[in-house]
Design an enzyme around this catalytic site. Structure first.
Site: not given
Ligand code: F6R
Length: 607
Positions: A27, A73, A99-100, A480, A484, A503, A602
């Site tokens: 995670r 994190w 967490n939160g 986007e 992707k 064009h 990443k």
């Protein structure tokens, strides 16, 4: 994303906690720690990877049968040993992992400090430990109940106390928590993988519930004090499937996490009709009023968020905005002075070109502001202020949930600029806030029915080239969608302003080139329909992203993906979701590795 693990039973708790934390490593985290009950509470925390914690434990391993552990994190306060969990109160009598986000932590902290509590960290979590200390009158469960009533925000937490060594109390609001049921031992975790090494019998805690966990059992209560009787179920997932919460890939999981990512990013930023930027933003009202020009610099998907930003800031705050890919901005000698604001958008906060652009702009006298998902990353450290997105770590290489949370952060920032400069009336701000708050639920609705997207992917998975079109806020969405598709399925795709098609790109059109058109409601809708007609006249097939209830679009498009209605400028968030899914399913049909597409990284820390 932070991870929680807790154990109570007859075994030595440290190996169990460390094993659980290892299973949560995927995670992402920046520090880790454990607290073990052995008469007193022993807390060991380390910055960095779990091996740092393990080395510290080799030097001195606390023995005990009850403990809690955490991988952090960072959201509030930089990654550091002091900010790592577990956190304790002034007396060392209580330890908590969480967490939160506790939204009202700074006012609670001030109140607690006024009562004499001293804090060792910058975190919102430490507030919980001190509140429990304050509320403790001889019963830990009651103290936690009282504490929960004082908290605003989201939390999954587990608390131990040296005064009550035979139980762990845990609670959940808007952040997941599961209980693992063993024989004479029980477990708590933020995610199933953490406990799969010990048990497969699991109970999910629901929102607004708390639990008393002992070695013999679990007692669940609602926050309103109603006892809950819930059976456990057996988890049959293997470890890898559990990491992905049953989704086939991280990318699909992260697409489905987008409503939460948006919700967490806007959470607590609107208070009584006012837009509130965290103190780390460092933008004073005088500075905002003096801004004469904004540059947004970013790369890849973050650049598309920047294009959304241009539309929104110019409309709401009436400040001229230029958007640049960072690799160009850094070398092109832009006109910058003290009244220029540069907004650097980067989910990783480490992209080399974006960082170099920020440094150059600062050296030229601009104020530099970051939008990032990683607390303490290089870009956030060097920027004058940061609006953090709260998407949690993104493991799939292709950005999905970080993009929608960047857009959400841009809406917040744009509203803030408009509020300070007085370019939107209060009722307009209120309406936009109300609509933003509705977005997560609308995205949830959208994600419930994706079968149409799957069949469309089947139809077009063999195509060699795609064109994506949009107008206004639909242009970055189209770009986007194209990005992707090309990065995960290796099909050539171009994103274009629909009005530019005639064009040049129109020359590409033929039956074998599908055209995906962002045709959501807006002031250029009729123009988009005309562009669709031009496409149809060249025999190409049209896939339209349209607003729910639009009956006309079916007369023009071969496939329609409906998205919930929201105002034009906010529609970028729902409109991008079907395009992510289209790319995802086409890539899967073609047998591509969607989580780790070839040649991509990443975090791009080289030029
Ligand atoms: C696309 C993607 C990349 C990143 C780009 C910028 O899915 O992930 O295009 O958007 O490398 O990365 P950050 O936002 O970390 O600066």
């Amino acid at each position: 994303m932070c991870g929680i693990v807790g154990y109570i039973g007859k075994q030595d708790t440290v190996p169990i906690l460390v094993d659980g934390l290892k299973r949560l490593e995927y995670r992402g985290y920046d520090s880790a720690g454990i607290a073990v009950l052995n008469g007193e509470i022993s807390v060991i925390r380390r910055l960095g990877k779990l091996k740092e914690l393990e080395s510290a434990l080799l030097e001195s391993t606390p023995a005990g049968f009850v403990g809690i552990g955490h991988t952090r994190w960072a959201t509030h306060g930089k990654p550091s040993e002091e900010n790592a969990h577990p956190h304790t109160d002034c007396t060392g009598g209580f330890a908590v992992v969480h967490n939160g986000i506790i939204e009202n932590y700074s006012s609670l902290r001030e109140e607690l400090q006024a009562k004499g509590h001293t804090f060792d960290s910058e975190t919102d979590t430490e507030t919980i430990a001190h509140l429990v200390e304050e509320n403790y009158k001889g019963d830990l469960l009651d103290a936690v109940k009282a504490t929960i009533k004082q908290l605003k925000g989201s939390f999954a937490m587990a608390i131990i106390s040296k005064h009550e060594p035979d139980r762990i109390i845990a609670a959940r609001k808007d952040s997941p928590l599961v209980l693992g049921i063993g024989d004479g031992e029980n477990f708590i975790a933020s995610d199933i993988p953490a406990i799969l090494g010990s048990t497969r019998e699991v109970i999910f805690l629901n929102n607004d519930e708390l639990v008393e966990v002992t070695g013999d059992g679990v007692n669940i209560f609602t926050f309103n004090d109603v006892a809950v009787d819930r059976d456990s179920f057996t988890v049959h997932w293997d470890f890898e499937a559990a990491e992905k919460r049953g989704y086939e890939d991280f990318m699909l999981k992260e697409i489905h996490e987008q409503p939460v990512a948006v919700k967490e990013t806007i959470r607590s930023r609107f208070q009584k009709g006012k837009v509130v930027l965290e103190t780390s933003s460092n933008l004073t009202d005088d500075m905002v009023k003096a801004i004469s020009k904004i540059f947004i610099v970013a790369c890849g998907t973050s650049y598309h968020a920047g294009l959304v930003g241009k539309n929104v800031i110019e409309n709401w705050a009436r400040i001229p905005v230029e958007v640049d890919v960072a690799s160009e901005f850094r070398y092109r000698n832009p006109i910058i002075n003290e009244s220029t604001l540069v907004v650097a958008i980067s989910q990783s906060g480490e992209t080399a070109d974006t960082l170099a652009s920020l440094r150059g702009a600062k050296a030229d006298g601009a104020k530099v502001f970051a939008i990032s998902n990683v607390v303490g990353s290089s870009i956030t450290r060097e920027a004058d202020g940061t609006v953090y997105t709260h998407a949690g770590p993104e493991i799939g290489v292709a950005a999905t949930k970080t993009l929608v949370s960047q857009m959400a952060a841009i809406y917040v920032l744009s509203l803030y600029l408009a509020q300070v400069r007085g370019t939107l009336a209060q009722n307009e701000i209120n309406n936009i806030i109300a609509e933003l708050n509705e977005l997560p639920e609308k995205m949830n609705e959208l994600l419930k029915d994706i079968n149409g997207i799957k069949s469309c992917a089947m139809e077009f998975s063999d195509c060699k080239s795609f064109l994506f079109l949009g107008r206004g806020i639909g242009v970055p969405v189209a770009m986007e969608g194209a990005l992707k598709l090309k990065e995960i399925s290796y099909i050539h795709a171009e994103g274009y302003a629909a009005g530019e098609m005639k064009h040049g790109p129109i020359a590409l059109l033929e039956r074998s080139v599908p055209v995906v058109v962002v045709a959501t409601e807006g002031h250029t809708y009729e123009k988009v329909i005309s562009n669709i007609q031009e496409v149809k006249a060249r025999d190409a097939q049209v896939v339209a992203v349209a607003t729910e209830g639009d009956k006309e679009i079916k007369n023009h498009a071969d496939y329609v993906f409906y998205v919930p209605r929201t105002s034009e400028l906010l529609s970028a968030i729902p409109a991008v979701v079907p395009l992510q899914l289209l790319a995802y399913y086409i890539a899967k049909i073609r047998g591509c590795n969607v989580d780790q597409p070839r040649n991509l990284a990443k975090s791009v820390t080289v030029e």
